[in-house]
Each structure stands twice: as C-alpha cells, then as structure tokens.
Write an enzyme that holds these catalytic residues in place. Structure first.
Site, PDB file in Angstrom:
ATOM      1  N   CYS A  29      73.080  36.320  32.319  1.00 40.39           N
ATOM      2  CA  CYS A  29      73.806  37.159  31.368  1.00 40.39           C
ATOM      3  C   CYS A  29      73.231  37.049  29.951  1.00 40.39           C
ATOM      4  O   CYS A  29      72.158  37.554  29.708  1.00 40.39           O
ATOM      5  CB  CYS A  29      75.296  36.846  31.432  1.00 40.39           C
ATOM      6  SG  CYS A  29      76.307  38.233  30.878  1.00 40.39           S
ATOM      7  N   HIS A  60      77.441  35.717  37.310  1.00 38.87           N
ATOM      8  CA  HIS A  60      78.093  34.451  36.998  1.00 38.87           C
ATOM      9  C   HIS A  60      78.755  33.946  38.271  1.00 38.87           C
ATOM     10  O   HIS A  60      78.728  34.601  39.302  1.00 38.87           O
ATOM     11  CB  HIS A  60      79.182  34.664  35.944  1.00 38.87           C
ATOM     12  CG  HIS A  60      78.654  34.774  34.546  1.00 38.87           C
ATOM     13  ND1 HIS A  60      78.044  33.732  33.902  1.00 38.87           N
ATOM     14  CD2 HIS A  60      78.665  35.795  33.667  1.00 38.87           C
ATOM     15  CE1 HIS A  60      77.702  34.107  32.677  1.00 38.87           C
ATOM     16  NE2 HIS A  60      78.060  35.369  32.508  1.00 38.87           N
TER      17      HIS A  60
HETATM   18  N1  GLN Z   1      77.390  38.699  24.917  1.00 40.09           N
HETATM   19  C1  GLN Z   1      76.736  39.327  26.004  1.00 40.09           C
HETATM   20  C2  GLN Z   1      77.358  40.655  26.415  1.00 40.09           C
HETATM   21  O1  GLN Z   1      78.541  40.860  26.210  1.00 40.09           O
HETATM   22  C3  GLN Z   1      76.638  38.380  27.182  1.00 40.09           C
HETATM   23  C4  GLN Z   1      77.962  38.041  27.802  1.00 40.09           C
HETATM   24  C5  GLN Z   1      77.849  36.961  28.846  1.00 40.09           C
HETATM   25  O2  GLN Z   1      76.975  36.124  28.789  1.00 40.09           O
HETATM   26  N2  GLN Z   1      78.742  36.963  29.794  1.00 40.09           N
HETATM   27  O3  GLN Z   1      76.684  41.500  26.958  1.00 40.09           O
END
Ligand code: GLN
Length: 272
Positions: free
Chosen positions: A97, A212
């Site tokens: 992510c 995740h």
């Molecule tokens: N901040 C990033 C987004 O919203 C990554 C979010 C995350 O790592 N879950 O795209």
C-alpha cells in the site's frame, strides 16, 4: 540451496510510520517460516529517522496514513543508494500500500500535495475520489505458481503502472491499483474501464501490492516465494498450515460473496 553462514535478516522499514495495518505480521511470518525449517532468522527494526542499511536480505515496507507517508518518503529517498546496493546483492523487497506507492515516482495525497517517491519502479499514484476499502482477491501472475491471494485494501490512491511493467496479478474482487479512473498500464492491464483490473507490481525480487491482512499471514505461499528468492527454492521444505488454510477458505468465500453483491448493486444502479 544457497549455503548461509549468517541468519536471514528481515528489515522492517520505519515500523513507526509504515505499520498502521499490522504490517509487523509480515516480518513475523517470514521469521517463523525460517525458524520452523531450522533456518536462522532475525527481524531488524529500522526506526524512522535512521538510514537504511544495505546489508539486509528482505526489506518490508508497510502501509500508512498520508502524513506518515510524507515522512517516510523523505527517509526512503535519503537511503536510495543503500537500497540499490542491497537489491544488487540479491535482497528482496515487499512493499504494501503506502510502501508500494512509495516505490514509484510520485504520490498525490488526499490534500493534493504531490510528493516524490523512491523512483525505484515505473509507477505513479494519484488521489482518487473515494477510498478503496474492503476485501481484495488477486489472481497472481501465472509465472509465480502461487494460489489465489487474499487480503483487504484501504487506500485513496490509484496507481498507474508504466508500460512494460508487470502487475502482481489481476483483481478478482476489490480494486487493487484502481478502478474507473483510467488508472492502469498502457499494455491494457488496466484498472480502468478498458480491461482487467490489476494489483501491485512484480519486478525482479520486488513485489508491491495493495493487499493488507497483513498479506503474508494470509498468504504463506507468497512468504515462501520471497524466502525462495533469498535462500533458493531447495531450502524451503514444505510446511503444514491447517489453521491458515481454513482462514484462507473462509476469507475467500466471504470476499467472493461480498464482491458478487457489490457487483449486483452496481448492475442494479446502472439499470436504474
Ligand atoms: N495513504 C495511502 C492512501 O490512502 C496509503 C494507505 C495505506 O497504506 N493503507 O492511498
């Protein structure tokens, strides 16, 4: 098998910034799968503000909120040379992510701020209208010989891969790199309107993904793929994971059910 005189060193990069979604679990799974096979392993925490060493075998970059991501990006860029050396020496990267987004050239946060990424991979991320939240199922690239990947996603960014860059796989349920905003690579592996939605990136000893879960507890075969890249496939005796197998079945079943009802809802809305 690559004979080793030292423990496999698993680097957890900036866990204080890139650990929002339990990403330490990825390090624990790699460590435990080594230990269960009689292979020495140790987790090396790299605190934010610390330069990345070039001596690790695995570098794990996790997910994070936008503010944490801004801080992490500066630290990663400062360590770019060490990362290049490590990759040159055979190290492996798993980036999830925010970590995945930071492998690329740039990331646009929700407030419109655009920050530079590591520039390690040909990909860019832009802010989408709505967050992509929910279960994510990915059919991994056939060359990997992996079973279906399960996880969840929670991100605002939409990631476009450069032409010639391969995704980790195609999306069965969920969004992955993005949907409906033209994101996707020009090879037609798009997550836009014209083609299959894709997730992540697959490059030489580099995996990026929006999965995740954390991703490795849910997908031990992916953990073994990464370990195989470091240790050689022959080092990996097979392990029984009945509890994880049951969890995977349950999660895949639920996600497919949810994915189907979301599709039905979209069809109904489209029909009016
Ligand atoms: N901040 C990033 C987004 O919203 C990554 C979010 C995350 O790592 N879950 O795209």
């Amino acid at each position: 098998m690559v004979s080793r005189t030292s423990a496999i060193r698993i680097g957890l990069v900036f866990p204080d910034l890139l650990g929002t979604y339990g990403d330490r679990g990825n390090a624990l799974v790699l460590e435990q799968r080594c230990i269960r096979r009689g292979i020495d392993a140790e987790i090396v925490d790299i605190a934010a503000g610390t330069a990345l060493p070039d001596s690790l075998d695995v570098y794990l970059l996790g997910g994070g909120e936008d503010d944490a991501q801004v801080m992490a990006s500066a630290g990663l860029r400062a360590s770019r040379a060490a990362i290049d050396r490590a990759l040159g020496n055979g190290a492996v990267i798993l980036a999830v992510c925010a970590g995945f987004q930071l492998l690329g050239g740039s990331y646009e946060a929700r407030d419109g701020e655009v920050l530079d990424g590591l520039g390690l991979c040909d990909l860019d991320t832009r802010a989408g209208d709505a967050r992509c939240i929910g279960e994510l199922i990915v059919s991994p690239d056939a060359s990997l010989g992996l079973p279906t990947l399960t996880g969840f996603e929670n991100h605002g960014g939409r990631t476009r891969l450069g032409s010639g860059v391969s995704p980790l796989g195609t999306v069965e349920v969920g969004h992955g790199n993005g949907s409906g905003n033209g994101a996707g690579n020009s090879a037609g592996n798009s997550a836009g309107d014209e083609g299959l939605a894709v997730d992540g990136i697959l490059a030489t000893r580099v995996v990026g993904t929006y999965l995740h879960g954390p991703v490795l507890p849910r997908n031990p075969a992916l953990a073994d793929l990464l370990l195989g890249w470091v240790l050689g496939e022959d080092a990996l005796t097979s392990l029984e994971d009945p509890v994880i197998d049951a969890l995977r079945r349950e999660r895949l079943h639920e996600a497919r059910k949810t994915g189907l009802s979301a599709k039905r809802r979209d069809w109904d809305l489209a029909r009016g």
